[in-house]
Motif scaffolding. Structure first.
Motif, PDB file in Angstrom:
ATOM      1  N   UNK B 279      27.867  29.898  39.879  1.00 44.51           N
ATOM      2  CA  UNK B 279      28.704  29.301  39.252  1.00 44.51           C
ATOM      3  C   UNK B 279      28.779  29.330  37.944  1.00 44.51           C
ATOM      4  N   UNK B 280      27.712  29.673  37.282  1.00 42.77           N
ATOM      5  CA  UNK B 280      28.202  30.969  35.536  1.00 42.77           C
ATOM      6  C   UNK B 280      28.872  32.223  35.165  1.00 42.77           C
ATOM      7  N   UNK B 281      28.275  32.815  36.975  1.00 47.63           N
ATOM      8  CA  UNK B 281      28.678  34.125  37.007  1.00 47.63           C
ATOM      9  C   UNK B 281      30.524  33.866  37.298  1.00 47.63           C
ATOM     10  N   UNK B 282      30.843  33.064  37.814  1.00 49.60           N
ATOM     11  CA  UNK B 282      32.162  33.007  38.368  1.00 49.60           C
ATOM     12  C   UNK B 282      32.547  32.423  36.683  1.00 49.60           C
ATOM     13  N   UNK B 283      31.635  31.338  36.282  1.00 51.52           N
ATOM     14  CA  UNK B 283      33.025  31.466  34.797  1.00 51.52           C
ATOM     15  C   UNK B 283      33.481  32.155  33.659  1.00 51.52           C
ATOM     16  N   UNK B 284      32.501  33.703  33.856  1.00 53.57           N
ATOM     17  CA  UNK B 284      31.873  34.299  32.979  1.00 53.57           C
ATOM     18  C   UNK B 284      32.644  35.534  34.193  1.00 53.57           C
ATOM     19  N   UNK B 285      33.352  35.907  35.215  1.00 51.24           N
ATOM     20  CA  UNK B 285      34.159  36.108  35.127  1.00 51.24           C
ATOM     21  C   UNK B 285      35.427  35.873  35.083  1.00 51.24           C
ATOM     22  N   UNK B 286      35.995  35.319  34.639  1.00 51.98           N
ATOM     23  CA  UNK B 286      37.139  33.715  34.817  1.00 51.98           C
ATOM     24  C   UNK B 286      37.954  33.836  34.015  1.00 51.98           C
ATOM     25  N   UNK B 287      37.325  34.647  32.969  1.00 50.18           N
ATOM     26  CA  UNK B 287      37.510  34.372  31.460  1.00 50.18           C
ATOM     27  C   UNK B 287      38.668  36.051  31.099  1.00 50.18           C
ATOM     28  N   UNK B 288      38.034  36.894  31.687  1.00 50.32           N
ATOM     29  CA  UNK B 288      39.467  38.348  31.342  1.00 50.32           C
ATOM     30  C   UNK B 288      40.501  37.730  32.794  1.00 50.32           C
ATOM     31  N   UNK B 289      40.155  37.362  33.613  1.00 50.52           N
ATOM     32  CA  UNK B 289      41.897  36.950  34.321  1.00 50.52           C
ATOM     33  C   UNK B 289      42.683  36.016  33.735  1.00 50.52           C
ATOM     34  N   UNK B 290      43.882  36.289  33.771  1.00 47.43           N
ATOM     35  CA  UNK B 290      44.412  35.542  33.298  1.00 47.43           C
ATOM     36  C   UNK B 290      45.671  35.130  33.451  1.00 47.43           C
ATOM     37  N   UNK B 291      46.654  36.168  34.297  1.00 49.43           N
ATOM     38  CA  UNK B 291      48.062  36.149  34.232  1.00 49.43           C
ATOM     39  C   UNK B 291      48.228  36.220  36.255  1.00 49.43           C
ATOM     40  N   UNK B 292      47.127  36.607  36.737  1.00 56.40           N
ATOM     41  CA  UNK B 292      46.738  36.544  38.107  1.00 56.40           C
ATOM     42  C   UNK B 292      46.176  34.787  38.792  1.00 56.40           C
ATOM     43  N   UNK B 293      46.505  34.035  37.760  1.00 51.40           N
ATOM     44  CA  UNK B 293      46.185  32.875  38.734  1.00 51.40           C
ATOM     45  C   UNK B 293      46.721  32.178  39.875  1.00 51.40           C
ATOM     46  N   UNK B 294      48.325  32.773  40.161  1.00 53.52           N
ATOM     47  CA  UNK B 294      48.097  32.770  41.360  1.00 53.52           C
ATOM     48  C   UNK B 294      47.869  33.753  42.132  1.00 53.52           C
ATOM     49  N   UNK B 295      47.952  34.743  41.745  1.00 51.48           N
ATOM     50  CA  UNK B 295      47.625  35.093  42.992  1.00 51.48           C
ATOM     51  C   UNK B 295      45.698  35.492  43.829  1.00 51.48           C
TER      52      UNK B 295
END
Lengths: 80, 362
Positions: B279-295
Motif C-alpha cells: 500500500x505505501x509502496x503504491x502511494x509513493x510509486x503514484x506520485x511521479x505518475x500523473x498524465x497517465x491516469x487514464x492509461x
C-alpha cells in the motif's frame, strides 16, 4: 486598443492569445495583444480562472477560450 | 462593421450552417438527443462487434491467449472511449452551471468542517484547470476562506475527476467507482481539515500572497442559453478525449496483454492483501505518475484480476491523481516547501489509511 490576455502561460492562455491576434488581423483593428503572466497583476483584475481577457483595462471575459465569433463580437464592441 | 457582418450572415450557405452547429435551444436539444440515441445504439453493439472482428475477420481461435487478448482489447477500447465521451459531455454540461467565482462566494464565510465538506463537493463540479491553481488559491485565501477548506477543494478536484470515475465504472463496475468517489471525497474533507489544524499553517504560505490585493471582477455574467452550454460542453469533450484517448488505448493494450498472458494469482504475493508494504509502496510509486491516469486504470484492472488487492490498487490510483509532481511545482509558487511537505504527508497518510481499510475490511 490594448488587449491583455491574463494567464500563467497555460495552453488555453496561448490559444486565447493566438485567437485574439488572428481576429485583430482579420478585422484590421489598430490593436496590440499583450500577455500578462505576473500573478499580482492578474489578481488585480479579480480573475481566478485563466485565461482572462482585458480590453483597454476593462475585463471582458475569463475562465476559458472564447469561440471565434465571441472574440469578434468582443473586439467589435470595444472598438465601437 | 456591423453591416458587413450582417451581410456575411445572410450569405451563409447550408454547409456553413452545418459547420456552425445548431442555432437555437430547441435544435441544440434535438441534436443532443439524436447523439444520445446513436450512442445507445453503438453501446449495444460493442461485444458482438469485438467478437466478430477478432474471431471472424482476424480469424483468431476462441480461447487462445492471443484471441482472448485481442477480443478483450477490441471490446474495451471502443467501450471506454464511448463511455468517456458520453460522461465528459454530461459532466461538462453540469459544469456550465458552476464557476470558480461562484464557488468562492459559496465558500466565503463557511466555518471549518461544513466548509471542508462543501469545498470537496464543489471541487467535483467546478470547472477548473490545474493551471489556474495559483490564482484560485490566492483568490480563496484573499476572501477569507480558511486554508484547510481551500485544500479540501484542491484535493478533491483532481482526485474525484470524471476520467478516473468513467474508467473505474467501465472496467470495475459502479460499486468500485462509487467506493472510489466516496472515499476520495472523504480523504479530501479529512486531509483538508487536518491541514487547517496544523499549528502556524499560515506561515507556510509565501508572504507575497498576503500582500496581493485582489480586484473585483466586475463582469456581468449573462445566463448562458442551452445552445451555449451544449456547445461549450462539446468543446471540452473534444479537447479532453483528444488528450487522453492515446493513453487509454495504450493502457488497455498493456492490460489486455496481462489479461491474456499472466497466469491468474501470479501477483497475489507482491500486490495481495498479505503484502502489507504494497500500500505505501503504491502511494509513493503514484506520485511521479500523473498524465497517465487514464492509461493506468486499465493496467491496474488487469493486475487486480491476477491477485492484486483492491485497497492497494485504489491507494495507488488516488496517489497518481491527487499527489502529482506537476501540481506541486505549480503550488510551489504560493506555498513554502514546508507546507507542500505537510500537504503531501497528510494526504499520503489519508490515502494509505484508505488502502488498508479496503484491504482488511472488505
Amino acid at each position: 486598443m490594448i488587449i491583455k490576455i491574463l494567464g500563467t502561460g497555460c495552453a488555453n492562455c496561448q490559444k486565447a492569445k493566438a485567437l485574439a491576434a488572428s481576429v485583430v488581423a482579420e478585422l484590421g483593428l489598430d490593436a496590440v495583444v499583450e500577455e500578462v503572466t505576473d500573478i499580482p497583476a492578474i489578481m488585480s483584475y479579480g480573475v481566478m480562472s485563466t485565461p482572462g481577457i482585458v480590453i483597454d483595462e476593462k475585463l471582458v471575459g475569463y475562465g476559458g477560450v472564447p469561440t471565434r465569433e465571441q472574440m469578434i463580437q468582443l473586439l467589435q464592441q470595444a472598438g465601437a | 462593421m456591423s453591416t458587413s457582418s450582417r451581410e456575411m450572415t445572410a450569405k451563409l450557405s447550408l454547409v456553413d450552417r452545418l459547420r456552425q452547429g445548431p442555432q437555437t435551444d430547441l435544435s441544440a436539444w434535438a441534436t443532443v438527443m439524436a447523439a444520445a440515441l446513436i450512442w445507445l445504439a453503438l453501446w449495444g453493439q460493442l461485444q458482438g462487434f469485438a467478437n466478430w472482428l477478432s474471431y471472424q475477420v482476424l480469424g483468431l481461435a476462441e480461447g487462445s491467449h492471443l484471441g482472448e487478448s485481442v477480443a478483450f482489447f477490441l471490446y474495451d477500447v471502443p467501450k471506454i472511449l464511448l463511455l468517456l465521451s458520453g460522461m465528459i459531455f454530461l459532466v461538462s454540461t453540469v459544469r456550465t452551471f458552476f464557476s470558480v467565482e461562484r464557488t468562492r462566494q459559496l465558500l466565503g464565510g463557511k466555518r471549518e468542517g461544513v466548509g471542508n465538506v462543501l469545498a470537496a463537493l464543489l471541487g467535483v463540479v467546478t470547472p477548473f484547470c490545474s493551471c489556474s491553481a495559483v490564482p484560485l488559491f490566492i483568490g480563496f485565501v484573499e476572501s477569507g476562506i480558511p486554508l484547510g477548506v481551500t485544500f479540501s477543494f484542491l484535493i478533491a478536484t483532481p482526485m474525484v475527476n470524471e476520467i478516473a470515475l468513467v474508467m473505474l465504472f467501465g472496467l470495475f463496475g459502479w460499486k468500485i467507482a462509487g467506493l472510489y468517489m466516496g472515499t476520495g471525497l472523504l480523504v479530501a474533507v479529512v486531509a483538508g481539515f487536518f491541514i487547517g489544524r496544523v499549528p502556524n499553517v499560515e506561515r507556510g504560505v509565501e508572504d507575497f500572497v498576503w500582500q496581493i490585493s485582489m480586484g473585483q471582477a466586475a463582469l456581468q455574467e449573462a445566463k448562458p442559453s442551452w445552445r451555449e452550454r451544449f456547445t461549450k460542453a462539446w468543446q471540452s469533450t473534444r479537447e479532453i478525449v483528444g488528450k487522453v484517448w492515446l493513453y487509454v488505448v495504450i493502457g488497455i493494450a498493456v492490460g489486455a496483454g496481462i489479461h491474456g498472458y499472466v497466469p491468474a494469482g501470479a501477483l497475489a504475493d507482491i500486490l495481495g492483501k498479505e503484502a502489507w508494504w504494497s500500500v505505501p509502496a503504491g502511494v509513493i510509486l503514484g506520485i511521479p505518475m500523473y498524465s497517465n491516469a487514464a492509461g493506468i486504470i486499465p493496467v491496474v484492472h488487469a493486475l487486480m484480476e491476477k491477485g492484486a488487492a483492491l485497497g492497494t490498487v485504489l491507494a495507488f490510483m488516488m496517489s497518481v491523481v491527487a499527489l502529482s509532481l506537476p501540481e506541486m511545482i505549480i503550488l510551489r509558487r504560493v506555498l513554502k516547501p514546508r507546507l507542500i511537505a505537510t500537504f503531501v504527508a497528510i494526504v499520503g497518510v489519508g490515502i494509505i489509511f484508505t488502502g488498508y481499510l479496503f484491504n482488511f475490511v472488505l
